[in-house]
Scaffold this motif. Structure first.
Motif, PDB file in Angstrom:
ATOM      1  N   ARG A 408      23.971  27.459 -59.355  1.00 12.65           N
ATOM      2  CA  ARG A 408      23.345  26.580 -58.368  1.00 12.65           C
ATOM      3  C   ARG A 408      21.855  26.494 -58.655  1.00 12.65           C
ATOM      4  N   ASN A 409      21.294  25.326 -58.411  1.00 11.00           N
ATOM      5  CA  ASN A 409      19.867  25.131 -58.662  1.00 11.00           C
ATOM      6  C   ASN A 409      19.015  26.107 -57.860  1.00 11.00           C
ATOM      7  N   SER A 410      17.948  26.564 -58.485  1.00 11.36           N
ATOM      8  CA  SER A 410      16.960  27.387 -57.795  1.00 11.36           C
ATOM      9  C   SER A 410      15.947  26.477 -57.119  1.00 11.36           C
ATOM     10  N   PRO A 411      15.328  26.903 -56.006  1.00 12.95           N
ATOM     11  CA  PRO A 411      14.294  26.091 -55.355  1.00 12.95           C
ATOM     12  C   PRO A 411      13.127  25.749 -56.281  1.00 12.95           C
ATOM     13  N   ASN A 412      12.905  26.575 -57.320  1.00 12.03           N
ATOM     14  CA  ASN A 412      11.808  26.232 -58.230  1.00 12.03           C
ATOM     15  C   ASN A 412      12.232  25.201 -59.276  1.00 12.03           C
ATOM     16  N   ASN A 426      26.574  20.110 -59.217  1.00 13.85           N
ATOM     17  CA  ASN A 426      27.813  20.334 -58.473  1.00 13.85           C
ATOM     18  C   ASN A 426      29.022  19.763 -59.214  1.00 13.85           C
ATOM     19  N   ILE A 427      28.819  18.600 -59.838  1.00 12.89           N
ATOM     20  CA  ILE A 427      29.933  17.956 -60.538  1.00 12.89           C
ATOM     21  C   ILE A 427      30.398  18.806 -61.718  1.00 12.89           C
ATOM     22  N   LEU A 428      29.454  19.413 -62.437  1.00 13.38           N
ATOM     23  CA  LEU A 428      29.837  20.291 -63.550  1.00 13.38           C
ATOM     24  C   LEU A 428      30.687  21.456 -63.060  1.00 13.38           C
ATOM     25  N   ALA A 429      30.323  21.991 -61.900  1.00 12.43           N
ATOM     26  CA  ALA A 429      31.122  23.082 -61.330  1.00 12.43           C
ATOM     27  C   ALA A 429      32.495  22.581 -60.904  1.00 12.43           C
ATOM     28  N   LEU A 444      27.235  30.471 -58.164  1.00 13.85           N
ATOM     29  CA  LEU A 444      26.349  31.611 -57.979  1.00 13.85           C
ATOM     30  C   LEU A 444      24.903  31.177 -58.158  1.00 13.85           C
ATOM     31  N   ASP A 445      23.983  31.970 -57.594  1.00 15.50           N
ATOM     32  CA  ASP A 445      22.572  31.672 -57.804  1.00 15.50           C
ATOM     33  C   ASP A 445      22.102  32.297 -59.114  1.00 15.50           C
ATOM     34  N   LYS A 446      20.817  32.194 -59.406  1.00 14.22           N
ATOM     35  CA  LYS A 446      20.302  32.651 -60.697  1.00 14.22           C
ATOM     36  C   LYS A 446      20.450  34.157 -60.895  1.00 14.22           C
ATOM     37  N   ASP A 447      20.598  34.898 -59.788  1.00 12.98           N
ATOM     38  CA  ASP A 447      20.734  36.356 -59.883  1.00 12.98           C
ATOM     39  C   ASP A 447      22.181  36.817 -59.790  1.00 12.98           C
ATOM     40  N   GLY A 448      23.125  35.878 -59.711  1.00 13.23           N
ATOM     41  CA  GLY A 448      24.536  36.242 -59.687  1.00 13.23           C
ATOM     42  C   GLY A 448      25.124  36.423 -58.305  1.00 13.23           C
ATOM     43  N   TYR A 449      24.352  36.128 -57.266  1.00  9.26           N
ATOM     44  CA  TYR A 449      24.894  36.203 -55.905  1.00  9.26           C
ATOM     45  C   TYR A 449      25.555  34.870 -55.547  1.00  9.26           C
ATOM     46  N   ASP A 472      18.972  30.085 -49.292  1.00 13.01           N
ATOM     47  CA  ASP A 472      17.889  29.970 -50.255  1.00 13.01           C
ATOM     48  C   ASP A 472      18.297  29.119 -51.454  1.00 13.01           C
ATOM     49  N   TYR A 473      19.566  29.239 -51.851  1.00 10.83           N
ATOM     50  CA  TYR A 473      20.053  28.527 -53.022  1.00 10.83           C
ATOM     51  C   TYR A 473      21.192  27.569 -52.662  1.00 10.83           C
TER      52      TYR A 473
END
Length: 561
Positions: A408-412, A426-429, A444-449, A472-473
């Motif tokens: 998932r995209n990060s806010p940055n 989202n479409i790729l997922a 998942l987010d960039k940290d795997g959550y 957040d993500y």
């Protein structure tokens, strides 16, 4: 004596009418039918009456007026439907020649079909003999003929000249079948040169077809289109496109994909709001210069209709305008204008329950293609797409999820709190879930959550406590917020925090939330059964609470006045 026997044997022929605009391959088609052993042909029998009544000028006008029958009533009665020596009579007509005052028998009797050709290919050559005007082109007359025949219960077959050129035998076989006459292979070829059946006007119009001996493939490249004809082309295209939409039965020509069945057939004839007007489904289009086409530069909301009310409408509009502001949209419609568009679209569709709305606001049309918002000088484009659509998931038995490798995209990178139309992430997922034969994918987010699925927010239950990932993500969904409120009203403990994937694997219950699907149980994740594989008790309680809330709350759709 022999001549008398021939005359006595004449009977009224079965008439086949071909209606077209000028320069539409109608002469080639006339030559094709003339090759049959059971057909006689007439080349524009109403032309003389047309010149007499309208007074329009033609280089051959005086000769035509002096040598042909000019009274339209007599032409219809004695020429078109007069006795014949063959079983069939093929009449080639130009649509504009059918003037008011002609006998009703012209359309009530006989068999009719319409030949169309794209005005882009008609106009440049047509202009060489007669000045191109909307009247001279006659596409509106062609549409009128189509409409009248439909009213008579005789909807005509529509064939396209380009398809006739590309695959003449298939089209001619199809046309003969529609006209209920046998196909003859002789229709595929004719001799070059002028024909006795040609009208007086042939020297001015038939030069190229006189050089032909068959239907030839269309040109691959055309000459530059004259800019002076651009406005006329735009005026003509809606009429051509309307007739083109009724060009059916020829899917084999270009190996076209069969027309797919709609998930909900009732949506075949719906209305949508685009820009500032309501249009039928097939006319619901935006410009290729619109920002949503140029770069997915748009924001959107999904709203659902229950019992004559728009559920959580104000919350959705808050997020729509917040997202547009975050993207620095200019010249936006007012909140009231958006509401009016929503209401008008729902009312005209008669949608007061069990409907879903995809509400989009694009940055608008650009003056030239490009990324910069400085090109957006027309204001935003509002789109209201309302469909009959029950919840899209199985909320009774539940769904299965797999975890996508797409993060998932990060806010940055691109803040998920902006509800934008740039949904490739989202479409790729979703592609990954399709390939795994699952209903949706966990992202998942960039940290795997765990963040959310490709389309919905996620909740789990562990030992009586409800948990959902921090926003957040993920998109802080309107339905997500509604579910959190319902959990609290049920006096169930709830936590928002980072949640690892293994916690979802080992949860007692899991569900997704979203406007499209409401509250949907998840029974399997990555091959692991969730809980006992059944819809859990807390999920059921919340489903019931959500249902009751949706039935009694929302913004009422005004009654038609």
């Amino acid at each position: 004596m022999q001549e008398e026997k021939i005359m006595e044997s004449k009977e009224e022929a079965e008439v086949i009418h071909c209606w077209s605009a000028p320069r539409s391959l109608s002469t080639s088609l006339m030559y094709s039918f003339a090759q049959r052993d059971d057909i006689e042909v007439l080349d524009e029998p109403l032309y003389g009456n047309f010149l007499r009544v309208t007074g329009v000028e033609r280089p051959y006008k005086e000769e035509l007026l002096s040598k042909t029958e000019l009274d339209g009533n007599d032409v219809v009665k004695d020429v078109i439907y007069g006795p014949g020596v063959k079983k069939y009579r093929f009449c080639k007509h130009i649509a504009k020649h059918r003037l008011p005052g002609l006998p009703n028998e012209l359309t009530k009797k006989g068999r009719h079909f319409i030949l169309i050709r794209h005005p882009l290919h008609i106009l440049p050559s047509f202009d060489k003999v007669v000045s191109s005007t909307f009247f001279e082109l006659g596409l509106s007359a062609l549409v009128a003929i189509y409409g009248e025949l439909c009213e008579l219960g005789k909807p005509p077959t529509v064939i396209d000249a380009s398809e006739l050129q590309e695959n003449p035998e298939v089209v001619l076989r199809y046309l003969c079948e529609e006209l209920d006459i046998p196909f003859q292979a002789a229709m595929l070829k004719w001799e070059a040169g002028p024909k006795p059946i040609d009208g007086i006007w042939a020297p001015w119009w038939y030069g190229s077809v006189h050089k032909s001996t068959c239907f030839t493939p269309p040109r691959k490249y055309f000459s530059p289109f004259p800019s002076s004809l651009y406005d006329l082309l735009e005026q003509s295209l809606p009429f051509y496109n309307l007739l083109k939409s009724h060009n059916k039965g020829l899917s084999s020509l270009k190996a076209r994909v069969p027309v797919p069945k709609l998930p909900f057939p009732a949506n075949e004839k719906l209305f949508a709001w685009v820009g500032d007007e309501i249009v039928p489904r097939d006319s619901a289009k935006v410009s290729v210069f619109d920002s949503v086409v140029q770069g997915g530069d748009s924001v959107w909301e999904g709203c659902r209709v229950y019992s004559g009310k728009l559920f959580k409408l104000e919350d959705h509009l808050d997020r729509l305008f917040d997202s547009a502001k975050a993207l620095n949209f200019k010249n936006m419609p007012t909140r009231e204008a958006v509401k009016e568009a929503l209401f008008k679209t729902l009312i005209i569709n008669g949608m007061f329950d069990n409907a879903h709305i995809r509400l989009s606001l694009t940055r608008g049309k650009k003056v030239t293609s490009g990324m910069s918002p400085s090109f957006n000088l027309y204001g935003c484009t509002l789109i209201v797409l309302a469909e009959w659509k029950p919840p899209v998931y199985d909320n009774a038995k539940g769904i299965t999820l797999v975890t996508a490798t797409t993060r998932r995209n990060s806010p940055n990178n691109l803040d998920s709190k902006i509800h934008h139309n740039n949904l490739l992430n989202n479409i790729l997922a979703k592609i990954e879930s399709n390939n795994a034969n699952a209903d949706d994918a966990i992202m998942l987010d960039k940290d795997g959550y765990v963040s959310e699925t490709n389309a919905t927010n996620l909740f789990l239950v562990k030992k009586g406590c409800v948990m959902t990932p921090d926003a957040d993500y993920c998109l802080p969904g309107v339905t997500r917020a509604t579910v959190i409120d319902l959990v609290k009203k049920e006096n169930i403990n709830i936590k928002e925090r980072r949640i690892s994937l293994s916690e979802f694997h080992t949860a007692d219950e899991v569900w997704t939330s979203g406007t499209m699907g409401e509250i949907t149980p998840v029974v399997k994740i990555d091959g692991r059964i969730v809980g006992d594989g059944q819809v859990g008790p807390i999920t059921q309680r919340l489903q019931e609470s959500y249902k009751k809330l949706a039935e009694v709350s929302g913004v009422v759709i005004p009654k038609p006045i």
